[in-house]
Scaffold this motif. Structure first.
Motif, PDB file in Angstrom:
ATOM      1  N   GLY A 249       3.838  -8.994   4.446  1.00 34.96           N
ATOM      2  CA  GLY A 249       2.869  -9.345   5.480  1.00 34.96           C
ATOM      3  C   GLY A 249       1.775  -8.039   5.458  1.00 34.96           C
ATOM      4  N   ALA A 250       2.209  -6.586   5.394  1.00 35.42           N
ATOM      5  CA  ALA A 250       1.157  -5.057   5.292  1.00 35.42           C
ATOM      6  C   ALA A 250       0.761  -5.226   4.764  1.00 35.42           C
ATOM      7  CB  ALA A 250       2.481  -3.927   5.522  1.00 35.42           C
ATOM      8  N   VAL A 251       0.791  -5.876   2.691  1.00 33.93           N
ATOM      9  CA  VAL A 251       0.326  -5.590   2.217  1.00 33.93           C
ATOM     10  C   VAL A 251      -0.737  -6.601   1.931  1.00 33.93           C
ATOM     11  CG1 VAL A 251       0.194  -6.247  -0.526  1.00 33.93           C
ATOM     12  CG2 VAL A 251       1.874  -4.388   0.473  1.00 33.93           C
ATOM     13  N   ARG A 252      -0.353  -8.198   2.530  1.00 27.66           N
ATOM     14  CA  ARG A 252      -1.618  -8.579   2.985  1.00 27.66           C
ATOM     15  C   ARG A 252      -2.834  -8.279   3.873  1.00 27.66           C
ATOM     16  NH1 ARG A 252      -4.306 -12.194   7.027  1.00 27.66           N
ATOM     17  NH2 ARG A 252      -4.672 -14.007   6.222  1.00 27.66           N
ATOM     18  N   ALA A 253      -2.367  -7.994   4.753  1.00 25.94           N
ATOM     19  CA  ALA A 253      -3.582  -6.680   5.966  1.00 25.94           C
ATOM     20  C   ALA A 253      -3.842  -6.054   5.808  1.00 25.94           C
ATOM     21  CB  ALA A 253      -2.288  -6.479   7.157  1.00 25.94           C
ATOM     22  N   ALA A 254      -3.551  -4.878   3.709  1.00 28.27           N
ATOM     23  CA  ALA A 254      -4.524  -3.814   3.656  1.00 28.27           C
ATOM     24  C   ALA A 254      -5.259  -4.476   3.147  1.00 28.27           C
ATOM     25  CB  ALA A 254      -3.290  -3.296   3.082  1.00 28.27           C
ATOM     26  N   ALA A 255      -5.277  -5.335   2.062  1.00 21.87           N
ATOM     27  CA  ALA A 255      -5.873  -6.718   1.779  1.00 21.87           C
ATOM     28  C   ALA A 255      -7.141  -6.884   2.003  1.00 21.87           C
ATOM     29  CB  ALA A 255      -5.318  -7.458   0.240  1.00 21.87           C
ATOM     30  N   ALA A 256      -6.665  -7.553   3.453  1.00 23.28           N
ATOM     31  CA  ALA A 256      -7.942  -8.448   4.157  1.00 23.28           C
ATOM     32  C   ALA A 256      -8.812  -7.207   4.248  1.00 23.28           C
ATOM     33  CB  ALA A 256      -6.459  -9.218   5.216  1.00 23.28           C
ATOM     34  N   ALA A 257      -7.963  -6.466   4.909  1.00 25.55           N
ATOM     35  CA  ALA A 257      -8.665  -5.247   5.392  1.00 25.55           C
ATOM     36  C   ALA A 257     -10.069  -4.333   4.078  1.00 25.55           C
ATOM     37  CB  ALA A 257      -7.754  -4.284   6.042  1.00 25.55           C
ATOM     38  N   LYS A 258      -9.890  -4.586   2.926  1.00 25.41           N
ATOM     39  CA  LYS A 258     -10.547  -3.821   1.876  1.00 25.41           C
ATOM     40  C   LYS A 258      -9.497  -2.203   2.156  1.00 25.41           C
ATOM     41  CE  LYS A 258     -13.728  -7.300   0.319  1.00 25.41           C
ATOM     42  NZ  LYS A 258     -13.011  -8.348   1.418  1.00 25.41           N
ATOM     43  N   LEU A 259      -8.679  -1.945   2.524  1.00 20.44           N
ATOM     44  CA  LEU A 259      -8.755  -0.778   2.719  1.00 20.44           C
ATOM     45  C   LEU A 259      -8.987  -0.068   1.736  1.00 20.44           C
ATOM     46  CD1 LEU A 259      -4.987  -0.521   5.031  1.00 20.44           C
ATOM     47  CD2 LEU A 259      -8.048  -0.322   5.648  1.00 20.44           C
ATOM     48  N   GLU A 260      -9.117   1.490   1.992  1.00 22.06           N
ATOM     49  CA  GLU A 260      -9.403   2.002   0.352  1.00 22.06           C
ATOM     50  C   GLU A 260      -8.005   3.111  -0.152  1.00 22.06           C
ATOM     51  OE1 GLU A 260     -12.750   4.522   0.674  1.00 22.06           O
ATOM     52  OE2 GLU A 260     -14.361   2.670   0.743  1.00 22.06           O
ATOM     53  N   LYS A 261      -6.886   2.012  -0.682  1.00 21.85           N
ATOM     54  CA  LYS A 261      -5.377   2.431  -0.966  1.00 21.85           C
ATOM     55  C   LYS A 261      -4.722   1.644  -1.927  1.00 21.85           C
ATOM     56  CE  LYS A 261      -5.726   5.427   3.475  1.00 21.85           C
ATOM     57  NZ  LYS A 261      -5.746   7.057   3.122  1.00 21.85           N
ATOM     58  N   ASN A 262      -3.821   1.725  -2.337  1.00 21.77           N
ATOM     59  CA  ASN A 262      -3.018   1.637  -2.922  1.00 21.77           C
ATOM     60  C   ASN A 262      -1.520   1.578  -2.073  1.00 21.77           C
ATOM     61  OD1 ASN A 262      -5.418   1.606  -4.748  1.00 21.77           O
ATOM     62  ND2 ASN A 262      -4.615   3.105  -6.415  1.00 21.77           N
ATOM     63  N   VAL A 263      -1.298  -0.180  -2.217  1.00 21.85           N
ATOM     64  CA  VAL A 263      -0.458  -0.283  -1.738  1.00 21.85           C
ATOM     65  C   VAL A 263       0.707  -1.400  -2.327  1.00 21.85           C
ATOM     66  CG1 VAL A 263      -1.196  -1.385  -0.061  1.00 21.85           C
ATOM     67  CG2 VAL A 263       1.267  -0.947   0.902  1.00 21.85           C
ATOM     68  N   ALA A 264       1.469  -1.391  -2.598  1.00 19.06           N
ATOM     69  CA  ALA A 264       2.191  -2.268  -3.134  1.00 19.06           C
ATOM     70  C   ALA A 264       4.111  -2.773  -2.437  1.00 19.06           C
ATOM     71  CB  ALA A 264       3.382  -2.256  -4.374  1.00 19.06           C
ATOM     72  N   ALA A 265       4.146  -4.427  -2.517  1.00 18.07           N
ATOM     73  CA  ALA A 265       5.531  -4.426  -2.020  1.00 18.07           C
ATOM     74  C   ALA A 265       6.150  -5.357  -2.942  1.00 18.07           C
ATOM     75  CB  ALA A 265       5.072  -5.759  -1.000  1.00 18.07           C
ATOM     76  N   VAL A 266       7.437  -4.872  -3.525  1.00 19.71           N
ATOM     77  CA  VAL A 266       8.374  -4.722  -4.039  1.00 19.71           C
ATOM     78  C   VAL A 266       9.181  -5.572  -3.149  1.00 19.71           C
ATOM     79  CG1 VAL A 266       9.921  -4.454  -5.561  1.00 19.71           C
ATOM     80  CG2 VAL A 266       7.705  -2.843  -5.105  1.00 19.71           C
ATOM     81  N   VAL A 267      10.185  -6.782  -3.340  1.00 22.84           N
ATOM     82  CA  VAL A 267      11.432  -7.820  -3.147  1.00 22.84           C
ATOM     83  C   VAL A 267      12.174  -8.136  -4.429  1.00 22.84           C
ATOM     84  CG1 VAL A 267      10.927  -9.716  -1.955  1.00 22.84           C
ATOM     85  CG2 VAL A 267       9.254  -8.539  -1.482  1.00 22.84           C
ATOM     86  N   LEU A 268      12.963  -7.795  -4.315  1.00 26.26           N
ATOM     87  CA  LEU A 268      14.546  -8.754  -5.218  1.00 26.26           C
ATOM     88  C   LEU A 268      14.722  -9.561  -4.015  1.00 26.26           C
ATOM     89  CD1 LEU A 268      13.459  -5.829  -6.400  1.00 26.26           C
ATOM     90  CD2 LEU A 268      15.774  -5.512  -7.165  1.00 26.26           C
ATOM     91  N   ALA A 269      14.367 -10.956  -4.757  1.00 25.65           N
ATOM     92  CA  ALA A 269      15.108 -11.661  -4.123  1.00 25.65           C
ATOM     93  C   ALA A 269      16.185 -13.041  -4.562  1.00 25.65           C
ATOM     94  CB  ALA A 269      13.364 -12.838  -3.839  1.00 25.65           C
ATOM     95  N   CYS A 270      16.786 -13.135  -3.515  1.00 21.23           N
ATOM     96  CA  CYS A 270      18.392 -13.873  -4.051  1.00 21.23           C
ATOM     97  C   CYS A 270      19.259 -14.246  -2.565  1.00 21.23           C
ATOM     98  CB  CYS A 270      19.283 -13.234  -4.996  1.00 21.23           C
ATOM     99  SG  CYS A 270      19.754 -11.931  -4.224  1.00 21.23           S
ATOM    100  N   GLU A 271      20.063 -15.531  -3.092  1.00 23.77           N
ATOM    101  CA  GLU A 271      21.517 -16.031  -2.050  1.00 23.77           C
ATOM    102  C   GLU A 271      22.149 -15.367  -2.609  1.00 23.77           C
ATOM    103  OE1 GLU A 271      19.397 -20.420  -1.105  1.00 23.77           O
ATOM    104  OE2 GLU A 271      21.042 -19.758  -2.827  1.00 23.77           O
ATOM    105  N   ASN A 272      23.336 -14.756  -1.519  1.00 21.44           N
ATOM    106  CA  ASN A 272      24.278 -14.089  -1.340  1.00 21.44           C
ATOM    107  C   ASN A 272      25.704 -15.391  -0.991  1.00 21.44           C
ATOM    108  OD1 ASN A 272      26.800 -12.393  -1.557  1.00 21.44           O
ATOM    109  ND2 ASN A 272      26.481 -11.739   0.800  1.00 21.44           N
ATOM    110  N   LEU A 273      25.599 -16.113  -2.030  1.00 24.41           N
ATOM    111  CA  LEU A 273      27.049 -17.389  -2.048  1.00 24.41           C
ATOM    112  C   LEU A 273      28.083 -17.080  -2.644  1.00 24.41           C
ATOM    113  CD1 LEU A 273      23.736 -20.323  -1.914  1.00 24.41           C
ATOM    114  CD2 LEU A 273      24.848 -19.128  -0.040  1.00 24.41           C
ATOM    115  N   ILE A 274      29.036 -18.741  -2.123  1.00 24.16           N
ATOM    116  CA  ILE A 274      30.302 -18.620  -2.962  1.00 24.16           C
ATOM    117  C   ILE A 274      29.504 -19.324  -4.136  1.00 24.16           C
ATOM    118  CG2 ILE A 274      33.104 -18.471  -2.445  1.00 24.16           C
ATOM    119  CD1 ILE A 274      32.083 -17.792   0.840  1.00 24.16           C
ATOM    120  N   ASP A 275      30.946 -19.647  -4.999  1.00 20.17           N
ATOM    121  CA  ASP A 275      31.014 -19.698  -6.174  1.00 20.17           C
ATOM    122  C   ASP A 275      32.187 -19.449  -6.859  1.00 20.17           C
ATOM    123  OD1 ASP A 275      29.423 -18.985  -8.356  1.00 20.17           O
ATOM    124  OD2 ASP A 275      28.760 -21.104  -8.567  1.00 20.17           O
ATOM    125  N   GLY A 276      32.466 -19.561  -8.493  1.00 22.88           N
ATOM    126  CA  GLY A 276      33.627 -19.129  -8.957  1.00 22.88           C
ATOM    127  C   GLY A 276      32.836 -18.621 -10.288  1.00 22.88           C
TER     128      GLY A 276
END
Length: 449
Positions: A249-276
């Motif tokens: 959301g923050a990167v979306r806002a920076a881009a929509a506002a056309k800020l003269e900045k470089n910013v990146a969002a980094v997300v490592l997405a997964c689930e923490n579940l149970i199996d063998g």
């Protein structure tokens, strides 16, 4: 909702500073007025702040919906900052999540807020609109249930929402994560049949300048693994990716506002579940940094994914600063409740900037102590580290554990476990469910740093 410079509407919302007429914090209709008029009590004029205005005006949509008022005129506020706060309060009070249930008040929601013309107000309201839309995107992600929102769909939604603003969104799958050496992250993901994803969203507004990196915890569901959570503790774990939603959301806002900045969002997405194949208590795993980690608790999984995210981002992006955002510990809720996030840092300059940004955004952050002695709690006899330092000082030791995977880059860890979600009811100035907390603070950090 939008704003319009006009004094023509179907009702009036009037700020009142006379406590004899309207008690501070209360809302009352004036029945003898020419138009339906909602009086908003703000108390002593000299003591009014943008935060207090935002909180009181949060209740305005609920009052107006009883009368199907869609175009109120705002009166009584003479400063652009306070008008903007009222606009944001009304916006948040007007919010409803409709992915799974029809909005029964859809035809009664405020559509346009009419405001007076004043210096600098247009610029402030345009920026505020971007921030509110970005917070709504964050809310949508956090409120979505894990049957629909998992690593692949999170990546798809990030691309669909951010790319139209010029954000480059790269998505890496399991094989690429293996090649990158994200071993701790992949260990957490082993118990799920949903493929883990690495999501990197880059907004370039400043050419060759270094990026600021916003790193979000991306657990799209957390059962606790073999340290399984009790049922009541597992219900809202679809929201354990609130950190990811916030940085996107923050990167979306920076881009929509056309800020003269470089910013990146980094997300490592997964689930923490149970199996063998799931990782287990007592396992010893490796990490991107090469440090070995003894698994004291499979329910301390977020710090494992973030450890790899921090190390990977620092190595590949060489950012000028990093801020990680995570619903990381219950201990921070014990310490700070649902009002403030807790922070741990390796750089007081960055911490000072983040606190200033939070103050400007009217979002609360409390810096936690980071004494070296706390590090003794997560030492292991069999590995370089263990992934839990125990209950005592748990929010601090979790943050310091993450710091073990950062080398030279200025970094702040932000534990938002208490402030990102309220299941049963709204708490002004945030709606029921996902709050959207943190989007404004991170945006202002990017803008001001």
């Amino acid at each position: 909702m939008r704003y319009e410079f006009s004094n023509s509407g179907d009702a009036v919302v009037k700020a009142v500073f006379d406590t004899q007429k309207v008690k501070k914090g209360s809302l009352r209709f004036e029945l003898q007025a020419e138009k339906p008029t909602l009086l908003v009590g703000l108390g002593d004029k000299e003591a009014v702040t943008s935060a207090s205005v935002r909180e009181v005006f949060f209740g305005v949509p609920g009052q107006l919906s009883n009368y199907e008022i869609k175009r109120p005129v705002l009166e009584g506020l003479e400063e652009a900052e306070l008008v903007t706060a009222a606009f944001e309060g009304i916006w948040a009070g007007n919010y409803v999540f409709t992915r799974y249930k029809k909005d029964e008040l859809a035809d009664k929601r405020i559509e346009t807020l009419c405001v007076p013309k004043m210096d600098a107000l247009k610029e402030k309201l345009n920026e505020s609109t971007i921030l509110m839309e970005s917070a709504d995107f964050t809310r949508y992600l956090v409120n979505s249930r894990s049957i629909d929102l998992y690593p692949q769909t999170l990546a798809e939604l990030a691309k669909a929402e951010l790319e139209p603003f010029g954000v480059e969104v790269e998505v890496l799958g399991k094989k690429q994560a293996e090649e990158a050496g994200l071993k701790a992250f992949l260990a957490v993901s082993q118990g799920s049949d949903k493929e883990p994803k690495v999501i990197i969203a880059k907004y370039n507004g400043a050419g060759d300048a270094p990026y600021g990196a916003l790193i979000g915890k991306g657990l799209t569901y957390d059962s606790g693994g073999y340290d399984i959570k009790p049922g009541e503790g597992m219900f809202d774990m679809f929201g354990d990716m609130a950190g990811a939603a916030t940085v996107l959301g923050a990167v979306r806002a920076a881009a929509a506002a056309k800020l003269e900045k470089n910013v990146a969002a980094v997300v490592l997405a997964c689930e923490n579940l149970i199996d063998g194949s799931a990782y287990k208590n007592g396992d010893i795993i490796s990490s991107h940094r090469g440090k070995t980690i003894e698994i004291d608790s499979t329910d301390a999984e977020g710090r494992l994914t973030l450890a790899d995210a921090l190390s990977y981002t620092e190595e590949t992006m060489k950012p000028s600063y990093m801020v990680d955002v995570a619903t990381l510990t219950g201990a921070v809720v014990v310490a700070l409740g649902d009002l403030a996030a807790g922070a741990v840092t390796n750089d007081e300059g960055l911490m000072k900037d983040l606190l200033a940004s939070a103050e400007e955004a009217d979002e609360l952050i409390w810096q936690l102590p980071a004494y070296e002695a706390y590090k003794e709690q997560y030492k292991s006899k069999y590995a370089d580290l263990k992934n839990s330092g125990g209950f005592a000082g748990g929010a601090i030791t979790a943050g310091l554990f993450l710091g073990e995977f950062v080398e030279d880059t200025p970094w702040v860890h932000l534990d938002v476990a208490g402030v990102t979600y309220r299941h049963d009811k709204a708490k002004a100035p945030y709606p029921m469910g996902a709050s959207g907390y943190g989007v404004k603070t991170l945006y202002k950090l990017v803008k001001n740093r």
